[in-house]
Design an enzyme around this catalytic site. Structure first.
Site, mmCIF file in Angstrom:
data_model
loop_
_atom_site.group_PDB
_atom_site.id
_atom_site.type_symbol
_atom_site.label_atom_id
_atom_site.label_comp_id
_atom_site.label_asym_id
_atom_site.label_seq_id
_atom_site.Cartn_x
_atom_site.Cartn_y
_atom_site.Cartn_z
ATOM 1 N N THR A 57 0.809 -1.224 -0.001
ATOM 2 C CA THR A 57 -0.132 0.080 0.241
ATOM 3 C C THR A 57 0.844 1.203 -0.039
ATOM 4 O O THR A 57 0.346 2.451 0.231
ATOM 5 C CB THR A 57 -1.140 -0.136 1.095
ATOM 6 O OG1 THR A 57 -0.343 0.303 2.291
ATOM 7 C CG2 THR A 57 -1.842 -1.036 1.324
ATOM 8 N N LYS A 61 2.219 2.371 7.281
ATOM 9 C CA LYS A 61 0.875 2.214 7.901
ATOM 10 C C LYS A 61 0.386 0.759 7.807
ATOM 11 O O LYS A 61 -0.504 0.254 8.641
ATOM 12 C CB LYS A 61 -0.212 3.101 7.335
ATOM 13 C CG LYS A 61 0.146 4.603 7.462
ATOM 14 C CD LYS A 61 -0.576 4.887 8.873
ATOM 15 C CE LYS A 61 -0.195 6.616 9.090
ATOM 16 N NZ LYS A 61 -0.567 6.877 10.381
ATOM 17 N N THR A 83 -12.982 3.011 9.932
ATOM 18 C CA THR A 83 -11.980 3.907 10.495
ATOM 19 C C THR A 83 -12.185 5.259 9.641
ATOM 20 O O THR A 83 -13.267 5.169 8.639
ATOM 21 C CB THR A 83 -10.316 3.361 10.314
ATOM 22 O OG1 THR A 83 -9.772 4.508 10.816
ATOM 23 C CG2 THR A 83 -10.042 3.852 8.724
ATOM 24 N N SER A 86 -8.226 9.930 5.363
ATOM 25 C CA SER A 86 -8.105 10.458 3.831
ATOM 26 C C SER A 86 -7.001 9.954 3.403
ATOM 27 O O SER A 86 -6.541 10.207 2.136
ATOM 28 C CB SER A 86 -8.175 11.887 3.870
ATOM 29 O OG SER A 86 -6.907 12.322 4.771
ATOM 30 N N ASN A 88 -2.967 7.214 3.974
ATOM 31 C CA ASN A 88 -2.396 5.883 3.775
ATOM 32 C C ASN A 88 -2.947 4.738 5.076
ATOM 33 O O ASN A 88 -3.024 3.590 4.687
ATOM 34 C CB ASN A 88 -0.816 6.091 4.344
ATOM 35 C CG ASN A 88 -0.183 6.994 3.098
ATOM 36 O OD1 ASN A 88 -0.745 6.660 1.778
ATOM 37 N ND2 ASN A 88 0.818 7.636 3.472
ATOM 38 N N GLY A 188 3.473 12.650 12.937
ATOM 39 C CA GLY A 188 2.269 13.378 12.506
ATOM 40 C C GLY A 188 1.514 13.163 14.246
ATOM 41 O O GLY A 188 1.687 13.570 14.819
ATOM 42 N N GLY A 190 2.331 10.219 15.744
ATOM 43 C CA GLY A 190 3.151 9.792 16.582
ATOM 44 C C GLY A 190 3.167 8.150 16.866
ATOM 45 O O GLY A 190 4.091 7.604 17.549
ATOM 46 N N LYS A 279 16.731 7.315 -6.235
ATOM 47 C CA LYS A 279 15.801 6.777 -6.952
ATOM 48 C C LYS A 279 14.590 6.076 -6.539
ATOM 49 O O LYS A 279 14.313 4.960 -7.161
ATOM 50 C CB LYS A 279 16.741 5.616 -7.983
ATOM 51 C CG LYS A 279 18.241 5.955 -8.365
ATOM 52 C CD LYS A 279 18.234 6.948 -9.437
ATOM 53 C CE LYS A 279 19.742 7.483 -9.661
ATOM 54 N NZ LYS A 279 19.597 8.641 -10.291
ATOM 55 N N SER A 310 8.392 7.020 5.236
ATOM 56 C CA SER A 310 7.453 6.448 5.692
ATOM 57 C C SER A 310 6.508 6.116 4.505
ATOM 58 O O SER A 310 5.498 5.256 4.763
ATOM 59 C CB SER A 310 6.726 7.543 6.639
ATOM 60 O OG SER A 310 6.862 8.833 5.995
ATOM 61 N N ASN A 313 2.973 7.828 -1.509
ATOM 62 C CA ASN A 313 1.884 7.810 -2.092
ATOM 63 C C ASN A 313 1.556 9.445 -2.499
ATOM 64 O O ASN A 313 1.171 10.067 -1.685
ATOM 65 C CB ASN A 313 0.528 7.414 -1.333
ATOM 66 C CG ASN A 313 0.939 5.709 -1.060
ATOM 67 O OD1 ASN A 313 1.153 5.107 -2.208
ATOM 68 N ND2 ASN A 313 0.547 5.125 -0.066
#
Lengths: 330, 330
Positions: A57, A61, A83, A86, A88, A188, A190, A279, A310, A313
């Site tokens: 994904t 996350k 949940t 918006s 990940n 973010g 945490g 890359k 992290s 996306n």
């Protein structure tokens, strides 16, 4: 798993993450650790990039979401989970649910990025679009709770199983590179940072966090000694907009050596360096860690540093080094 | 190593590549193999991407260059080496020379990409800019030969040690994924493809090549039964502009199952898919392999396919899905 954070219980905490690792191993990608001589030279240090952008994904996350689902009792698995996301976390939960045959509902604020929404829609989740903001979010959660009391809300970060799952990224990294002096993760809500702290402290490593200046609520929370809300942050780091939670705040307060704030320009430059030199495609939130290392050369000089990338996306046709596009994103 | 290609001697050839692998192991990156569920779905097959874009200097070329230098006798090492390259081979040789303490001279045609030239300049090589075209190229090689008869010309692909070195990419791939049915590599001069054939045939795998329609001299060479020159090809695949050599032609003629030609548009779409879904930066030449698999679904249906992503050296701020930029590149 009866997990409770307590300072000084490093061995116990590492054990939780080791168990999470065993549970999720059949489902996660063991992501590569990349190095680059040019970036090392720029930083005056040895950099080891843990590529969670290459995770299932496209973000770390998936580790936490998969772990949270694997810890659910049978009756909850049958009722399903939900949940609000918006980004990940929504895609991660949808994908983990599809793999584990658990029904997933995701409420998606209409303000989210199109790529991240499309990423959620790919897996067989039920998706409901909601208005942005806390009111709509609480309304849909209340509605789903009432409709199906057996189903479970899976939060994006403020949960022991999520934190332990996210910690497996740092665990894999230090197993592969045991000589690291320090780890750095974006902050973010945490979840990733808390898991990273639990892993790093068991090995007496220094732990740093990177946060956008324009969304520096975690930094402010540590300054103030209590959780500060994120006030409609305008950063391009769309994965780092949330504030800390009551599970992540104490871990971070007690465990982080320093939260390093970086400007939007520093994030863009670091993101460009990662794309061009390493890359790999990272989203802006991920680039904060390299931005922080380059912004504080004295802190990291000659160290072996593990950097958690992290996620990756974003819409690759709309990148923030075209200034007109940057305006659009903000 | 007395290496000579001969059809039917698969074991001997694999042995050459195994020895190359042992020699270069301390210097090369063991690059990751990535998978992606969405790309598998698009292809109707299981795709295994060998990420040589994450190799040292950003391309598989480092394998061959490093192997060629390691095979040199001591007196040649002391005299140094030279080559003509506007691209990834020049950077690979410069980097290998720096690591092995061998003096490297690179003649760079002024027509080459700025990023690739900068990549050569990073390592401590002597760089001489020359006019594009064969005349200037032959003149500088003759000059260097005369100046220093002990020094050795290291060609980009038409050399046994280069071919054996490039083959180590496929060797690593099949060791990690032994259940592959077929391998596909881009073809320019044919070094990577020749090495891939030597590895794949030892395991009775089918071997495919991908070539841009606008630079289809390898395809034409097989049709004609003799090497056809590349006639000023206008493709964005700047790593695939060269024609086959007398070492690579017979290996490819006898060993490739099919050369699949792809349009510029197919290359651009595949490149965008790799960036967006696989989250790695590849240059257009690399994207030909995914373009070929997607263009020939009947050929690859339900197979396990190993795709060699050859490199990731391009200016990330000038990408070919902005049509005005595409015009500029051509």
């Amino acid at each position: 798993m009866n997990w409770q954070y307590a300072a000084g219980q490093e061995a116990l905490q590492l054990d939780c993450i080791n168990r999470a690792q065993q549970l999720i191993a059949p489902y996660v990608v063991h992501t590569p650790v990349l190095q680059n001589a040019h970036l090392d030279e720029l930083a005056g240090a040895q950099l080891f990039f843990k590529c969670e952008n290459l995770q299932r994904t496209g973000a770390f996350k998936f580790r936490g979401a998969c772990h949270a689902l694997l810890q659910l009792p049978k009756e909850v698995r049958e009722a399903g989970v939900y949940t609000v996301s918006s980004g990940n976390h929504g895609a991660a939960l949808a994908c983990a649910g599809q793999l584990l045959n658990i029904k997933v509902r995701v409420a998606v604020p209409s303000s989210g990025s199109a790529v991240k929404k499309a990423n959620i829609a790919r897996y067989a989740a039920d998706i409901v679009e909601i208005e942005p903001g806390m009111a709509a979010r609480e309304a849909i959660v209340a509605q789903w709770q009432q409709e199906d009391p057996e189903a479970r809300f899976i939060p994006p970060y403020n949960h022991e199983h999520i934190i332990a799952g996210q910690g497996t990224a740092a665990l894999e990294l230090i197993k592969e590179q045991p000589h690291l002096n320090s780890l750095i993760a974006p902050v973010g809500g945490g979840g990733l940072l808390s898991g990273t702290i639990m892993v790093g402290h068991s090995q007496s490593m220094a732990i740093y966090a990177a946060e956008p200046e324009l969304a520096d609520d975690a930094w402010a929370s540590l300054e103030q000694g209590q959780i500060q809300p994120a006030r409609e942050p305008k950063t391009i780091c769309d994965g780092l907009l949330t504030s800390l939670g009551d599970k992540t705040f104490p871990i971070i307060r007690d465990g982080v050596d320093k939260i390093i704030r970086v400007s939007e320009q520093q994030v863009i430059e670091a993101m460009q360096l990662i794309w061009q030199e390493l890359k790999v495609i990272v989203e802006p939130s991920s680039a904060t860690v390299l931005a922080a290392v380059l912004a504080q050369p004295a802190l990291f000089q000659k160290q072996n540093i593990g950097l958690l990338l992290s996620g990756g996306n974003l819409d690759i046709t709309r990148v923030p080094w075209n200034s007109s596009i940057l305006e659009l994103e903000l």
